[in-house]
Design a protein around this motif. Structure first.
Motif, PDB file in Angstrom:
ATOM      1  N   HIS A 186      33.323  43.687  34.372  1.00 29.11           N
ATOM      2  CA  HIS A 186      33.621  42.371  34.924  1.00 29.11           C
ATOM      3  C   HIS A 186      34.760  42.372  35.943  1.00 29.11           C
ATOM      4  CE1 HIS A 186      30.969  40.468  31.995  1.00 29.11           C
ATOM      5  NE2 HIS A 186      31.552  41.192  31.043  1.00 29.11           N
ATOM      6  N   VAL A 187      35.753  43.221  35.754  1.00 27.23           N
ATOM      7  CA  VAL A 187      36.932  43.178  36.614  1.00 27.23           C
ATOM      8  C   VAL A 187      36.748  44.029  37.861  1.00 27.23           C
ATOM      9  CG1 VAL A 187      39.398  43.655  36.756  1.00 27.23           C
ATOM     10  CG2 VAL A 187      38.447  42.675  34.662  1.00 27.23           C
ATOM     11  N   LEU A 188      36.498  45.331  37.707  1.00 28.19           N
ATOM     12  CA  LEU A 188      36.409  46.224  38.861  1.00 28.19           C
ATOM     13  C   LEU A 188      35.305  45.845  39.854  1.00 28.19           C
ATOM     14  CD1 LEU A 188      37.188  49.858  37.644  1.00 28.19           C
ATOM     15  CD2 LEU A 188      38.491  48.403  39.198  1.00 28.19           C
ATOM     16  N   PRO A 189      34.108  45.445  39.388  1.00 27.82           N
ATOM     17  CA  PRO A 189      33.093  45.059  40.375  1.00 27.82           C
ATOM     18  C   PRO A 189      33.521  43.917  41.288  1.00 27.82           C
ATOM     19  CG  PRO A 189      32.064  45.433  38.248  1.00 27.82           C
ATOM     20  CD  PRO A 189      33.542  45.478  38.014  1.00 27.82           C
ATOM     21  N   ASN A 190      34.445  43.086  40.815  1.00 30.25           N
ATOM     22  CA  ASN A 190      34.929  41.980  41.644  1.00 30.25           C
ATOM     23  C   ASN A 190      36.153  42.361  42.461  1.00 30.25           C
ATOM     24  OD1 ASN A 190      33.310  39.395  40.848  1.00 30.25           O
ATOM     25  ND2 ASN A 190      33.702  40.446  38.920  1.00 30.25           N
TER      26      ASN A 190
END
Length: 302
Positions: A212-216
């Motif tokens: 959830h965090v790194l892809p954004n």
């Protein structure tokens, strides 16, 4: 547009938005690049360089290493040698073409090292915080306190001369930039509602971080990667110019500058053309990087 949230079987929070909507920011970025003249020029330069690197054996008029003739040393540009010859009578055009392979290789591998390590350090630092953040950021501060070229020289001096050690040194020098950028992005993203929702339903920390965090955080990472390739090529050329990078007879642009500086006044083409190759390559990556930054940063959109 509202997006309905649902809980997956593995504890993921996902929406009903289509895959097309998820890909739209990058499609919009591509359209923006194609509309921008400067970004398009950078993209064209990079594509041409990649084609030259791939088809070097077909494009080079002669062997860049053993194709010399001492009777033709320091010959000016002519129909036989479009860009002239060097101190050993080798065709400069052929050496520049094969040098494209080396420069692209150095840029990709060096930035790959910085990208992987820097992203990992920045991600865990920003996501977990506390003592992990303190240790990682202090290491990053120490690395950033040295001028990049001096730090690269020191690393190569310890590890030894050579192209491989040069790529490692340039990669290590680029780690702090990636770590700081990723950390700042993670600090912002991890406070969003969908991350809090994923935590609330029991998703594990590593899954929240990588799912959830790194892809954004991809937009700033992509921009930094593009800009860093040009910088890595320039740093590697600088090390080769100092005699610490690629060693003769490899046709590396910085090493060609070093070999030709003794004949700068009598045969200026020996250094002019390798210098122009470095300039155009770095310019291409910088133009494309600036275009990506403008396209992917929502603050620059009207």
């Amino acid at each position: 547009m509202s997006t309905e949230m649902r809980l997956g079987d593995d504890g993921d929070i996902s929406g009903t938005a289509s895959q097309q909507d998820k890909k739209r920011p990058f499609l919009d970025a591509l359209v923006s690049i194609l509309k921008s003249k400067t970004s398009l020029i950078g993209l064209i330069i990079i594509v041409l360089l990649l084609l030259v690197a791939v088809f070097a054996p077909l494009l080079a008029p002669s062997n860049p290493i053993s194709g010399g003739d001492l009777f033709n040393r320091y010959k000016g540009p002519s129909a036989d040698h479009w860009l002239g010859t060097d101190e050993l009578g080798r065709d400069i055009l052929s050496r520049l073409i094969y040098g494209t392979r080396i420069s692209i290789q150095v840029g990709i591998i060096a930035v790959g090292i910085a990208l992987v390590i820097g992203t990992f350090l920045g991600a865990i630092s920003g996501f977990f915080g506390r003592w992990i953040d303190m240790i990682v950021m202090r290491i990053v501060d120490i690395l950033m306190s040295f001028p990049s070229i001096l730090l690269a020289i020191a690393i190569v001096a310890v590890m030894g001369k050579g192209l491989t050690n040069t790529m490692i040194a340039v990669g290590i020098v680029g780690i702090p930039q990636f770590a700081r950028i990723v950390r700042s992005s993670v600090l912002s993203v991890k406070e969003t509602e969908y991350v809090e929702a994923a935590r609330a339903v029991g998703a594990k920390s590593y899954r929240v971080l990588f799912r959830h965090v790194l892809p954004n955080c991809l937009a700033p990472i992509i921009v930094q990667t593009t800009l860093s390739i040009g910088t890595a090529i320039l740093d590697a050329a600088g090390l080769s110019f100092l005699g610490l990078g690629a060693q003769p007879p490899k046709p590396e642009w910085g090493a060609m500058l070093d070999a030709g500086r003794a004949a700068l006044q009598t045969a200026p083409w020996v250094v002019i053309f390798p210098g122009l190759a470095i300039l155009v390559t770095v310019l291409g990556f910088n133009l494309l990087g600036d275009g990506l930054r403008d396209a992917l940063d929502p603050r620059t959109k009207k």
